[in-house]
Design a protein around this motif. Sequence first.
Motif, PDB file in Angstrom:
ATOM      1  N   ILE A 142     -40.441 -51.504  71.968  1.00 45.53           N
ATOM      2  CA  ILE A 142     -40.881 -52.233  72.335  1.00 45.53           C
ATOM      3  C   ILE A 142     -40.133 -52.867  73.884  1.00 45.53           C
ATOM      4  O   ILE A 142     -40.142 -52.677  75.083  1.00 45.53           O
ATOM      5  N   LYS A 150     -40.849 -52.322  77.981  1.00 41.72           N
ATOM      6  CA  LYS A 150     -41.144 -53.498  78.031  1.00 41.72           C
ATOM      7  C   LYS A 150     -41.676 -54.204  79.261  1.00 41.72           C
ATOM      8  O   LYS A 150     -40.631 -53.263  80.437  1.00 41.72           O
ATOM      9  N   ARG A 158     -47.029 -57.628  73.537  1.00 42.62           N
ATOM     10  CA  ARG A 158     -45.390 -58.025  73.991  1.00 42.62           C
ATOM     11  C   ARG A 158     -44.755 -56.581  74.443  1.00 42.62           C
ATOM     12  O   ARG A 158     -44.281 -57.135  74.980  1.00 42.62           O
ATOM     13  N   LEU A 159     -45.350 -55.901  75.059  1.00 36.25           N
ATOM     14  CA  LEU A 159     -45.159 -55.052  76.056  1.00 36.25           C
ATOM     15  C   LEU A 159     -45.433 -55.151  77.747  1.00 36.25           C
ATOM     16  O   LEU A 159     -44.911 -55.073  79.140  1.00 36.25           O
TER      17      LEU A 159
END
Length: 75
Positions: free
Chosen positions: A27, A31, A73-74
């Motif tokens: 992640i 991200k 979350r990314l």
Amino acid sequence: MTLTPSIHDLFEQLGLENTDNGINGFIERHKGLNDKVKLENAPFWNPSQAQFIQRALAEDAEWAEIIDQLNARLR
């Protein structure tokens, strides 16, 4: 009763390291994915991973909820 898959299950299904450190590292590395890019079209997936994500979301499969959480979350 079907158990909802966890993020660890998803990473295992995708053939990725499914430890907490592996997931968090993935992640962190990826991200900041542009909001205009669909998750399944992200450049870091191989074709089979992208196909799995696309199919799971299209079918609203048991994986969809955890895929949505990974997507968030990314971003």
